[in-house]
Design an enzyme around this catalytic site. Structure first.
Site, PDB file in Angstrom:
ATOM      1  N   ARG A  29      -4.647  10.559   4.640  1.00 33.90           N
ATOM      2  CA  ARG A  29      -3.586  11.564   4.742  1.00 33.90           C
ATOM      3  C   ARG A  29      -2.631  11.558   3.565  1.00 33.90           C
ATOM      4  O   ARG A  29      -2.086  12.580   3.176  1.00 33.90           O
ATOM      5  CB  ARG A  29      -2.752  11.253   5.981  1.00 33.90           C
ATOM      6  CG  ARG A  29      -3.088  11.994   7.206  1.00 33.90           C
ATOM      7  CD  ARG A  29      -2.043  11.650   8.240  1.00 33.90           C
ATOM      8  NE  ARG A  29      -0.713  12.005   7.745  1.00 33.90           N
ATOM      9  CZ  ARG A  29      -0.148  13.188   7.890  1.00 33.90           C
ATOM     10  NH1 ARG A  29      -0.766  14.131   8.528  1.00 33.90           N
ATOM     11  NH2 ARG A  29       1.048  13.425   7.404  1.00 33.90           N
ATOM     12  N   LYS A  35       0.834  -1.205   0.000  1.00 35.10           N
ATOM     13  CA  LYS A  35       0.000   0.000   0.000  1.00 35.10           C
ATOM     14  C   LYS A  35       0.870   1.257   0.000  1.00 35.10           C
ATOM     15  O   LYS A  35       0.647   2.167  -0.803  1.00 35.10           O
ATOM     16  CB  LYS A  35      -0.892   0.010   1.244  1.00 35.10           C
ATOM     17  CG  LYS A  35      -1.570   1.328   1.523  1.00 35.10           C
ATOM     18  CD  LYS A  35      -2.446   1.267   2.746  1.00 35.10           C
ATOM     19  CE  LYS A  35      -1.792   1.637   4.041  1.00 35.10           C
ATOM     20  NZ  LYS A  35      -1.513   3.068   4.267  1.00 35.10           N
ATOM     21  N   ASN A  36       1.865   1.297   0.873  1.00 36.01           N
ATOM     22  CA  ASN A  36       2.650   2.526   1.023  1.00 36.01           C
ATOM     23  C   ASN A  36       3.627   2.775  -0.118  1.00 36.01           C
ATOM     24  O   ASN A  36       4.277   3.823  -0.159  1.00 36.01           O
ATOM     25  CB  ASN A  36       3.392   2.531   2.372  1.00 36.01           C
ATOM     26  CG  ASN A  36       2.440   2.801   3.523  1.00 36.01           C
ATOM     27  OD1 ASN A  36       1.262   3.088   3.314  1.00 36.01           O
ATOM     28  ND2 ASN A  36       2.947   2.694   4.737  1.00 36.01           N
ATOM     29  N   ARG A  88       0.153  14.801  12.932  1.00 38.41           N
ATOM     30  CA  ARG A  88       1.060  14.460  11.837  1.00 38.41           C
ATOM     31  C   ARG A  88       1.162  15.657  10.913  1.00 38.41           C
ATOM     32  O   ARG A  88       0.488  15.739   9.902  1.00 38.41           O
ATOM     33  CB  ARG A  88       0.554  13.219  11.103  1.00 38.41           C
ATOM     34  CG  ARG A  88       0.625  11.986  11.969  1.00 38.41           C
ATOM     35  CD  ARG A  88      -0.060  10.820  11.350  1.00 38.41           C
ATOM     36  NE  ARG A  88       0.730  10.098  10.373  1.00 38.41           N
ATOM     37  CZ  ARG A  88       0.337   8.995   9.778  1.00 38.41           C
ATOM     38  NH1 ARG A  88      -0.854   8.495  10.042  1.00 38.41           N
ATOM     39  NH2 ARG A  88       1.097   8.384   8.906  1.00 38.41           N
ATOM     40  N   CYS A  92      -5.007  13.099  13.480  1.00 38.52           N
ATOM     41  CA  CYS A  92      -4.924  11.680  13.174  1.00 38.52           C
ATOM     42  C   CYS A  92      -4.874  10.927  14.485  1.00 38.52           C
ATOM     43  O   CYS A  92      -4.305  11.414  15.458  1.00 38.52           O
ATOM     44  CB  CYS A  92      -3.670  11.443  12.351  1.00 38.52           C
ATOM     45  SG  CYS A  92      -3.308   9.732  12.124  1.00 38.52           S
ATOM     46  N   ARG A 129      -8.557  -0.440   4.913  1.00 37.80           N
ATOM     47  CA  ARG A 129      -7.688   0.572   4.285  1.00 37.80           C
ATOM     48  C   ARG A 129      -6.334  -0.022   3.942  1.00 37.80           C
ATOM     49  O   ARG A 129      -5.662   0.467   3.041  1.00 37.80           O
ATOM     50  CB  ARG A 129      -7.461   1.750   5.250  1.00 37.80           C
ATOM     51  CG  ARG A 129      -8.641   2.669   5.402  1.00 37.80           C
ATOM     52  CD  ARG A 129      -8.234   3.907   6.179  1.00 37.80           C
ATOM     53  NE  ARG A 129      -6.910   4.325   5.777  1.00 37.80           N
ATOM     54  CZ  ARG A 129      -5.941   4.709   6.617  1.00 37.80           C
ATOM     55  NH1 ARG A 129      -6.160   4.763   7.898  1.00 37.80           N
ATOM     56  NH2 ARG A 129      -4.763   5.051   6.156  1.00 37.80           N
ATOM     57  N   VAL A 148       8.328   7.012  16.907  1.00 42.68           N
ATOM     58  CA  VAL A 148       7.957   7.724  15.672  1.00 42.68           C
ATOM     59  C   VAL A 148       6.667   8.545  15.850  1.00 42.68           C
ATOM     60  O   VAL A 148       6.625   9.719  15.489  1.00 42.68           O
ATOM     61  CB  VAL A 148       7.841   6.747  14.475  1.00 42.68           C
ATOM     62  CG1 VAL A 148       7.483   7.492  13.195  1.00 42.68           C
ATOM     63  CG2 VAL A 148       9.131   5.967  14.280  1.00 42.68           C
ATOM     64  N   ASP A 189       4.973   0.628  12.063  1.00 43.15           N
ATOM     65  CA  ASP A 189       3.792  -0.058  11.536  1.00 43.15           C
ATOM     66  C   ASP A 189       3.707  -1.531  11.973  1.00 43.15           C
ATOM     67  O   ASP A 189       2.724  -2.201  11.666  1.00 43.15           O
ATOM     68  CB  ASP A 189       3.758   0.031   9.999  1.00 43.15           C
ATOM     69  CG  ASP A 189       3.309   1.408   9.523  1.00 43.15           C
ATOM     70  OD1 ASP A 189       2.888   2.223  10.365  1.00 43.15           O
ATOM     71  OD2 ASP A 189       3.379   1.670   8.304  1.00 43.15           O
TER      72      ASP A 189
HETATM   73  C1  UD1 Z   1       4.412   6.973   6.545  1.00 43.72           C
HETATM   74  C2  UD1 Z   1       3.556   5.752   6.312  1.00 43.72           C
HETATM   75  C3  UD1 Z   1       3.025   5.221   7.640  1.00 43.72           C
HETATM   76  C4  UD1 Z   1       4.185   4.992   8.620  1.00 43.72           C
HETATM   77  C5  UD1 Z   1       5.077   6.229   8.732  1.00 43.72           C
HETATM   78  C6  UD1 Z   1       6.325   5.990   9.555  1.00 43.72           C
HETATM   79  C7  UD1 Z   1       2.645   6.133   4.096  1.00 43.72           C
HETATM   80  C8  UD1 Z   1       1.449   6.456   3.276  1.00 43.72           C
HETATM   81  N1  UD1 Z   1       2.456   6.116   5.429  1.00 43.72           N
HETATM   82  O1  UD1 Z   1       3.592   7.981   7.114  1.00 43.72           O
HETATM   83  O2  UD1 Z   1       2.347   3.989   7.396  1.00 43.72           O
HETATM   84  O3  UD1 Z   1       3.662   4.689   9.893  1.00 43.72           O
HETATM   85  O4  UD1 Z   1       5.492   6.662   7.417  1.00 43.72           O
HETATM   86  O5  UD1 Z   1       7.054   4.930   9.032  1.00 43.72           O
HETATM   87  O6  UD1 Z   1       3.701   5.857   3.585  1.00 43.72           O
HETATM   88  N2  UD1 Z   1       6.654  14.846  10.738  1.00 43.72           N
HETATM   89  C9  UD1 Z   1       6.730  16.188  11.025  1.00 43.72           C
HETATM   90  N3  UD1 Z   1       6.577  17.090   9.985  1.00 43.72           N
HETATM   91  C10 UD1 Z   1       6.367  16.696   8.694  1.00 43.72           C
HETATM   92  C11 UD1 Z   1       6.305  15.322   8.414  1.00 43.72           C
HETATM   93  C12 UD1 Z   1       6.447  14.416   9.462  1.00 43.72           C
HETATM   94  O7  UD1 Z   1       6.914  16.586  12.163  1.00 43.72           O
HETATM   95  O8  UD1 Z   1       6.240  17.564   7.812  1.00 43.72           O
HETATM   96  C13 UD1 Z   1       6.809  13.842  11.825  1.00 43.72           C
HETATM   97  C14 UD1 Z   1       5.524  13.042  12.101  1.00 43.72           C
HETATM   98  O9  UD1 Z   1       4.655  13.714  12.953  1.00 43.72           O
HETATM   99  C15 UD1 Z   1       6.099  11.767  12.717  1.00 43.72           C
HETATM  100  C16 UD1 Z   1       7.439  11.595  11.992  1.00 43.72           C
HETATM  101  O10 UD1 Z   1       7.737  12.864  11.429  1.00 43.72           O
HETATM  102  O11 UD1 Z   1       6.327  11.939  14.087  1.00 43.72           O
HETATM  103  C17 UD1 Z   1       7.450  10.557  10.894  1.00 43.72           C
HETATM  104  O12 UD1 Z   1       6.312  10.717  10.081  1.00 43.72           O
HETATM  105  P1  UD1 Z   1       6.310  10.408   8.525  1.00 43.72           P
HETATM  106  O13 UD1 Z   1       7.481   9.531   8.181  1.00 43.72           O
HETATM  107  O14 UD1 Z   1       6.141  11.663   7.779  1.00 43.72           O
HETATM  108  O15 UD1 Z   1       4.987   9.550   8.385  1.00 43.72           O
HETATM  109  P2  UD1 Z   1       4.062   9.506   7.117  1.00 43.72           P
HETATM  110  O16 UD1 Z   1       4.889   9.761   5.911  1.00 43.72           O
HETATM  111  O17 UD1 Z   1       2.840  10.323   7.347  1.00 43.72           O
END
Ligand code: UD1
Length: 421
Positions: free
Chosen positions: A93, A22-23, A122, A117, A400, A330, A308
């Protein structure tokens, strides 16, 4: 809303085919916005998040053809809207992933801010900061991100924090930017790698794939010929079924998967007492009927232990021998499953971001519900080893991210059924 009813106590045995990730599929579908010629994508899982992405692309006027094997052909020629509306973003998201490609190719994007979320706040500040450094003009108003750019400019970026979709968004934005973009502290997740390979198949020039420094040399157009790209297998689905076998003392062989991307998960499962053998594209786990030993874990970006898989290992530790510590680094609030597992008799306490779990031989069934995808899956796993019928509510979260979960578990010998509401 559908529910799942699981009658605990069955040992899982048998073979299963793993679906596409999915990701990886979500960013790849978004990345196809960058191509001027049609692209075909295969090994796409049949999931709600994929349907949402297809609706999102359809909303933009993009033509999409899906065959009986879920191969999707995307032709962006007639794109007429450059927006991701709130109605679609609020359910997924990952819709934020269209921001980079839209801005890079069409110079404009209008994308709803993802809301709160269940697993923590996030934010997307890193996505927006990096795009601004590449020359985009961004305003956030009435819950929407409005972004414009003449042509994005390649630049040197250091991401404040490792972010998966952030890295993907900026990598896609950089593909058609003028000059070279360097992304430091990039996410190294296999799904980020898969997207980079896909973009290179479109004609992008990305190097450093799989490392924390990505170099993207901008090109002016992408016009691949007859591209048919196969999405990577889902490592989290694989890990979930491995835990399902381990927790029930079972023996399974998972095919069409990618053992390389599961190294730490496999190591942890070996520590629980599982015998594991791997081939190029399969993994076999045999627990020989034993109760697993508890394992302590700490989540962190790849190649460390994936957030995950945290909830699924928490379910395993609930019935394991010994005491364990699970630390989530995370997402600050990713513990919605703890309360529910406690209702099933699990001996767990939460201290800051660590779960201390004293394993017990058996859980007891209870009606439970979860507020996020992986937490829901962990409750299904808990149900497999609970005495009685566990009812898992709000399973739209599971739909999902897990293709045909009840059929796949039934195939392995679980007693599980879906009840429509
Ligand atoms: C992706 C995955 C999700 C997985 C996560 C961590 C997809 C669609 N989803 O989510 O399944 O659990 O990676 O492996 O691929 N952060 C900030 N600012 C930003 C972006 C992120 O502070 O602009 C923080 C987030 O709050 C979190 C951390 O960075 O604490 C990591 O998040 P991120 O890797 O961005 O997660 P997603 O990409 O949303």
């Amino acid at each position: 809303m559908d529910k799942l009813i699981i009658t605990g106590g069955q040992t899982l045995n048998g073979e299963l085919r793993i679906s596409g990730a999915k990701n990886a599929a979500l960013p790849i579908l978004a990345g196809s916005l960058l191509s001027e010629t049609p692209v075909k994508i295969g090994n796409i899982p049949h999931l709600h998040d994929i349907t949402t992405t297809i609706s999102l692309l359809g909303h933009m006027g993009i033509s999409i053809t899906i065959d009986e094997h879920m191969n999707i052909e995307i032709d962006t020629q007639n794109i007429s809207k450059f927006e991701a509306p709130y109605e679609l973003v609020k359910t997924m998201r990952a819709s934020i992933l269209v921001l980079g490609p839209l801005l890079s190719r069409f110079g404009k994007a209008h994308v709803s801010l993802p809301g709160g979320c269940a697993i923590g706040t996030r934010p997307v500040n890193i996505h927006l900061d990096c795009l601004t450094k590449m020359g985009a003009k961004i305003t956030v108003k009435n819950g929407y991100i409005h972004a414009t750019a003449e042509r994005l400019q390649g630049t040197h970026l250091i991401m404040d924090q490792v972010t998966v979709t952030g890295t993907e968004n900026i990598m896609m934005a950089a593909v058609l930017a003028e000059g070279t973009t360097i992304i430091e502290n990039a996410a190294k997740e296999p799904e980020v790698e898969d997207l980079a390979h896909f973009l290179n198949c479109l004609g992008a020039k990305i190097t450093g794939i799989g490392s924390s420094t990505l170099t993207i040399e901008g090109v002016s157009t992408l016009k691949p010929k007859d591209l048919f790209y196969q999405v990577l297998p889902d490592r989290i689905e694989t890990g979930t079924y491995l835990v399902a076998a381990a927790i029930t003392g079972g023996h399974v062989k998972l095919k069409d998967t990618h053992p390389e991307s599961l190294e730490i998960v496999i190591n942890k499962l070996r520590q629980t007492g599982a015998e594991i053998t791997c081939g190029n594209d399969w993994i076999e786990l045999n627990m020989h009927g034993k109760r697993p030993k508890a394992v302590s874990i700490e989540t962190a970006p790849y190649p460390a232990f994936p957030t995950d898989m945290q909830a699924q290992f928490t379910a395993l530790n609930a019935i394991a021998t010994d005491t364990s510590f699970i630390t989530e680094t995370v997402f600050e609030n990713r513990f919605m499953h703890i309360q529910e597992m406690q209702r099933m008799g699990a001996k767990m306490t939460l201290k800051n971001n660590t779960v201390i779990c004293e394993g017990i031989p058996e859980l007891t069934a209870a009606p439970v519900m979860a507020t996020d995808l992986r937490a829901s899956a962990s409750l299904v796993l808990a149900g497999l080893v609970a005495k009685g019928d566990t009812i898992v509510d709000r399973i739209y979260h599971i739909d999902r991210g897990y293709e045909c979960i009840e059929e796949k578990l039934t195939q392995l010998g679980a007693t599980i059924r879906r009840v429509p509401h």
